[in-house]
Design a protein around this motif. Structure first.
Motif, PDB file in Angstrom:
ATOM      1  N   ILE A   1      -3.948  -9.891  -5.324  1.00  0.00           N
ATOM      2  CA  ILE A   1      -3.233  -8.822  -4.491  1.00  0.00           C
ATOM      3  C   ILE A   1      -3.533  -7.608  -5.278  1.00  0.00           C
ATOM      4  CG2 ILE A   1      -1.461  -8.061  -3.186  1.00  0.00           C
ATOM      5  CD1 ILE A   1      -0.520 -11.126  -3.240  1.00  0.00           C
ATOM      6  N   LYS A   2      -4.173  -6.765  -4.354  1.00  0.00           N
ATOM      7  CA  LYS A   2      -4.204  -5.071  -5.062  1.00  0.00           C
ATOM      8  C   LYS A   2      -2.775  -4.486  -4.622  1.00  0.00           C
ATOM      9  CE  LYS A   2      -7.082  -1.304  -4.562  1.00  0.00           C
ATOM     10  NZ  LYS A   2      -7.606  -0.861  -5.766  1.00  0.00           N
ATOM     11  N   TRP A   3      -2.222  -4.745  -3.443  1.00  0.00           N
ATOM     12  CA  TRP A   3      -0.999  -4.098  -2.857  1.00  0.00           C
ATOM     13  C   TRP A   3      -0.587  -4.622  -1.801  1.00  0.00           C
ATOM     14  CZ3 TRP A   3      -0.495  -1.385   1.817  1.00  0.00           C
ATOM     15  CH2 TRP A   3      -1.516  -1.010   2.375  1.00  0.00           C
ATOM     16  N   SER A   4       0.753  -4.864  -1.696  1.00  0.00           N
ATOM     17  CA  SER A   4       1.176  -5.441  -0.496  1.00  0.00           C
ATOM     18  C   SER A   4       2.566  -4.519   0.051  1.00  0.00           C
ATOM     19  CB  SER A   4       1.462  -6.950  -0.631  1.00  0.00           C
ATOM     20  OG  SER A   4       2.643  -7.099  -1.668  1.00  0.00           O
ATOM     21  N   GLN A   5       2.987  -4.902   1.101  1.00  0.00           N
ATOM     22  CA  GLN A   5       4.116  -4.098   1.758  1.00  0.00           C
ATOM     23  C   GLN A   5       4.805  -4.992   2.649  1.00  0.00           C
ATOM     24  OE1 GLN A   5       5.298  -0.737   1.084  1.00  0.00           O
ATOM     25  NE2 GLN A   5       6.972  -1.815   2.080  1.00  0.00           N
TER      26      GLN A   5
ATOM     27  N   TYR B   1       4.253  -8.768   6.533  1.00  0.00           N
ATOM     28  CA  TYR B   1       3.815  -8.881   5.120  1.00  0.00           C
ATOM     29  C   TYR B   1       2.485  -8.471   5.138  1.00  0.00           C
ATOM     30  CZ  TYR B   1       4.601  -9.144   0.197  1.00  0.00           C
ATOM     31  OH  TYR B   1       4.740  -8.907  -1.159  1.00  0.00           O
TER      32      TYR B   1
ATOM     33  N   HIS C   1       3.319 -11.128  -7.683  1.00  0.00           N
ATOM     34  CA  HIS C   1       4.226 -10.858  -6.763  1.00  0.00           C
ATOM     35  C   HIS C   1       5.538 -10.250  -7.289  1.00  0.00           C
ATOM     36  CE1 HIS C   1       2.727 -12.803  -3.319  1.00  0.00           C
ATOM     37  NE2 HIS C   1       2.293 -14.023  -3.899  1.00  0.00           N
TER      38      HIS C   1
ATOM     39  N   GLY D   1       6.281  -6.329  -2.659  1.00  0.00           N
ATOM     40  CA  GLY D   1       5.032  -6.223  -3.165  1.00  0.00           C
ATOM     41  C   GLY D   1       4.689  -6.604  -4.482  1.00  0.00           C
ATOM     42  N   VAL D   2       3.645  -6.101  -5.215  1.00  0.00           N
ATOM     43  CA  VAL D   2       3.346  -6.681  -6.352  1.00  0.00           C
ATOM     44  C   VAL D   2       3.602  -5.892  -7.622  1.00  0.00           C
ATOM     45  CG1 VAL D   2       1.528  -7.957  -5.459  1.00  0.00           C
ATOM     46  CG2 VAL D   2       0.812  -5.628  -5.945  1.00  0.00           C
TER      47      VAL D   2
ATOM     48  N   GLU E   1      -2.047   2.561  -5.979  1.00  0.00           N
ATOM     49  CA  GLU E   1      -1.282   1.163  -5.909  1.00  0.00           C
ATOM     50  C   GLU E   1      -1.025   1.050  -4.445  1.00  0.00           C
ATOM     51  OE1 GLU E   1      -0.411   4.259  -8.243  1.00  0.00           O
ATOM     52  OE2 GLU E   1       1.826   3.706  -7.897  1.00  0.00           O
TER      53      GLU E   1
ATOM     54  N   SER F   1      12.424   0.279   0.984  1.00  0.00           N
ATOM     55  CA  SER F   1      12.288  -0.264  -0.443  1.00  0.00           C
ATOM     56  C   SER F   1      12.972   0.159  -1.635  1.00  0.00           C
ATOM     57  CB  SER F   1      10.755  -0.121  -0.676  1.00  0.00           C
ATOM     58  OG  SER F   1      10.074  -0.579   0.386  1.00  0.00           O
TER      59      SER F   1
ATOM     60  N   ARG G   1      -2.775 -17.991  -2.484  1.00  0.00           N
ATOM     61  CA  ARG G   1      -2.679 -19.119  -3.614  1.00  0.00           C
ATOM     62  C   ARG G   1      -3.856 -20.213  -3.481  1.00  0.00           C
ATOM     63  NH1 ARG G   1       0.600 -24.410  -3.229  1.00  0.00           N
ATOM     64  NH2 ARG G   1       0.749 -25.090  -5.348  1.00  0.00           N
TER      65      ARG G   1
ATOM     66  N   PHE H   1       5.758 -13.848   4.731  1.00  0.00           N
ATOM     67  CA  PHE H   1       5.505 -13.780   3.186  1.00  0.00           C
ATOM     68  C   PHE H   1       4.850 -15.134   2.780  1.00  0.00           C
ATOM     69  CE2 PHE H   1       6.763 -14.812  -1.311  1.00  0.00           C
ATOM     70  CZ  PHE H   1       6.108 -13.767  -1.877  1.00  0.00           C
TER      71      PHE H   1
ATOM     72  N   ARG I   1       1.312 -15.566   0.624  1.00  0.00           N
ATOM     73  CA  ARG I   1       1.443 -16.173  -0.507  1.00  0.00           C
ATOM     74  C   ARG I   1       0.586 -17.543  -0.584  1.00  0.00           C
ATOM     75  NH1 ARG I   1       7.340 -18.792  -2.370  1.00  0.00           N
ATOM     76  NH2 ARG I   1       6.582 -19.753  -4.431  1.00  0.00           N
TER      77      ARG I   1
ATOM     78  N   GLY J   1      -0.507  -7.502 -10.629  1.00  0.00           N
ATOM     79  CA  GLY J   1      -0.724  -8.157  -9.453  1.00  0.00           C
ATOM     80  C   GLY J   1      -0.086  -9.188  -9.044  1.00  0.00           C
TER      81      GLY J   1
END
Ligand code: HEM
Ligand code: HEM
Lengths: 417, 417
Positions: free
Chosen positions: B213-217, B81, A356, A348-349, B178, B347, B205, B197, B201, A354
């Protein structure tokens, strides 16, 4: 698993694939035949100890029994679930019971079998959490080690090898206690993330009330379609410089004295990689950071990944061909060698930035953690890679020697008591 | 990627596998032939728009072009991702440029190609972060959607479909900001975690300065060796009750009006699963929680996973065969249908308790988020499963219809402006 349930387990060796065939009936809780309560019941924590055999037919199986534990020099898998545990007891007898209990369970897990077997009684918690049903052994390796804190807790400092101590503080460390230390480690690696997680979950569950997870980390390695060394999240091949020859492994990896003879020290470092910064860096600078070319993995001035190189070689201008601030230059010049067996993570971040929250679950094996410290000190001073990484977690464990049939994990330690 | 670098990219279509063969020379930054600067340069954000074609030869490839986006009804992969982004701009023109820029990049990623092509200049950041080099397309699917907040930010509320709004608060929700909300989602699924991923990414980029990115999983699905439905971390087969027939998908999944016609609403819920509590529960109670048998996946009273069942059926005592507090009973009885496409996550542990921080990255697709809400409300009241889970995150996105060659992601939205 609570004591009241133990007597309900029925010991029947059955692979996950066999299980699948039986799901139609097994599901409804119908008895499908039992072959004795002995082995596993005893394995649940009683003193009488009955070993479980390596399967000879399981698909994608790594052997448990041998001179060394698996997961050290056995081939790297695609996934890791690494767990660092704290013990909740204080006596060495309980520690011994734990390892006696775990040993046959580890064998079963590595065989791709259920933890314990089908029960006719659906009114008690199941012996296996079940999520690996239908998956095969997936080359699961389980590597167990003990940390320095364990010896203090149990009052057996006299048995703690002099080499086993917390790593020194390194200048740029930003360690968080959530990822640091631990009494026992379980390194579960497999070619399937659920198989690796299942192993840790079930070993911890079987020892419920005796251990708790202090921290854990999942990771992955992606192998090129055509084979070869996987790339880390900096896109560089990672693992090239590892020792592979038997005689090198004996020199670098395996402890050759004391109760840990045949074992190895595991150093775990959770290293965040600042991908955004890295991604703003030119390929030229990235390559100069390592002293290797990104695409081929070859050392500077060479053509192929595994070409030999002389770290002291200079060009006609008198400059080092492999820059003396490069990671590989400094690591090599330290003179110390280690066996790296790392996995990438992408979790996640960072909530504040924010950015990585990704990096390398760095794991190395060595006959003395001082080898790691020597390399890290050499890097610490001027490794160009430092700009792009932050060490967030750290732990060191003495991983037991391999287990012979009839013995159990860590027996040599208890014999030395 | 900064504007100053754009002019250095050289557009040469080359698969990752081809790349591998070239690594020996490519590595040193030697020019290996260029075939025009056009397509990709324009794709970097300029108005002239030149599409990239689906590869016809790539291994394990999901097609980008079609009536619908991939990653919705295309086969579930082993890894996800998922990223929820916030935009840093406020004009719809910039949004349009973003999707025009992304479209050919998404095609390239799904083709298993590099984001942009080899450059002769190693002094600038590379066009592709490189960690997917040597891996094939790995059935990568990329699904792009827009959240309700985006329409507010850009002042285009009049185009926000009435259906697209934040989900209501559900009684047991414990949402953390989050893991909640977002202007744009990128759902990257692949049979390799690094490929998934890498896609997120690199898209982020390429849009640096425009999105963050606000959130990622990350998440995974482990498919049984012999095929079939994967099990979630409660060890139950997950996905059985999904609609599959074309006519059901039309009824359940695909929006049939407005600029979103051919698209679908994605609901994401990060749901923690309390594995320790679950693992202390008897198999009987676990099965009663779902109304299905764990091993076979069959509904209560039936033999096989896909056997039909009548949720109202009662036994001779007048009791529901499938308990009316069970998850499947309540979900089915809600009358609403959704297409679930979830992934497990593991996680680490909760820092305060040491309990597993594991669960389900629940994702469902529907033609109206109200379908989700109807099911969730039905569960909310008395779903036995509630004891074992906590909803931690939530988001909803309108996923664009599929893209025709020559068009770009979300074109219908911009045409409606
Ligand atoms: C995120 C952190 C790290 C990354 C991305 C990284 C990456 C790399 C790469 C790409 C190489 C060259 C290929 C290879 O031989 O595997 C390498 C070599 C090496 N690294 Fe690291 N590394 C990291 C951390 C460390 C740490 C903490 C140590 C030990 C203190 C270490 C020790 C070594 C050694 C001994 C070599 C081989 C040098 C030789 O060829 O003799 N690395 N690393
Ligand atoms: C951690 C959370 C969850 C778990 C572990 C879970 C697990 C399951 C399982 C095992 C099944 C039965 C097999 C199948 O049909 O796939 C199922 C069915 C289903 N679930 Fe869930 N679920 C979760 C959350 C949700 C949520 C949040 C919703 C929607 C609000 C939902 C909606 C459904 C539906 C619609 C079905 C199919 C019912 C039918 O057969 O008609 N689930 N779920």
């Amino acid at each position: 698993m609570t004591a009241s349930n133990d007597e309900k387990w029925i010991n029947k060796k059955i692979s996950r694939r066999d299980m699948l065939k039986l799901t139609g009936i097994g599901a409804a809780g119908v008895a499908i035949g039992a072959s004795g309560l002995g082995g596993v019941m005893k394995a649940m924590g009683y003193d009488v100890f009955e070993p479980v055999a390596d399967s000879t037919t399981a698909r994608n199986k790594v052997d448990f029994y041998g001179t060394h534990q698996s997961g050290i020099v056995t081939p790297v898998q695609t996934n890791i679930y690494f767990a660092s545990l704290d013990v909740l007891f204080t006596s060495k007898k309980e520690l011994q019971e734990l390892f006696k209990q775990w040993t046959p369970l580890v064998v079963r897990l590595m065989n791709g079998e259920l933890m314990v077997d089908l029960t006719t009684n659906t009114r008690v918690p199941t012996g296996d959490t079940g999520e690996a049903e239908g998956l095969n052994a997936s080359n699961l390796s389980i590597t167990i080690g003990v940390g320095p804190s364990l010896f203090e807790k149990l009052g057996i400092q006299h048995l703690k090898p002099a080499e086993l101590k917390d790593l020194p503080h390194f200048p740029k460390d930003q360690l968080q206690k959530e990822y640091t230390g631990g009494d026992i480690c379980i390194q579960a690696c497999a070619d399937d993330p659920q198989v690796a997680f299942h192993a840790v979950r079930n070993l911890v569950r079987a020892a419920s009330g005796k251990v708790e997870i202090k921290w854990s980390q999942a990771g992955f390695n992606s192998f090129p379609t055509g084979g070869g060394t996987p790339r880390n999240l900096f896109a560089f091949k990672d693992g090239t410089g590892n020792p592979t020859a038997e005689k090198d492994l004996n020199k670098v990896v395996w402890v050759d004295k004391g109760w840990l003879k045949g074992g190895s020290y595991l150093v775990a470092r959770k290293v965040q990689m600042h991908l955004e910064t890295w991604d703003r860096t030119s390929l030229k600078d990235q390559e100069a950071t390592f002293g290797r070319y990104r695409d081929s993995g070859a050392p500077f001035g060479k053509k192929k990944e595994f070409d030999d190189f002389d770290v002291e070689a200079k060009d006609s201008n008198g400059e080092y061909i492999m820059p003396d601030t490069s990671h590989v230059h400094l690591a090599r010049k330290s003179g110390a060698r280690i066996l790296r067996r790392s996995y990438s993570y992408a979790s996640g971040v960072m909530t504040n930035t924010g950015a990585h929250d990704a990096g390398l679950m760095f794991i190395s094996f060595q006959k003395d953690p001082a080898q790691f410290t020597t390399v890290q000190n050499s890097l610490g001073r001027m490794d160009k890679m430092n700009e792009y990484i932050t060490h967030r977690g750290s732990a060191v464990f003495a991983c037991f020697p391999g287990v012979q049939k009839g013995s159990y994990l860590g027996e040599a330690l208890f014999n030395a008591l």
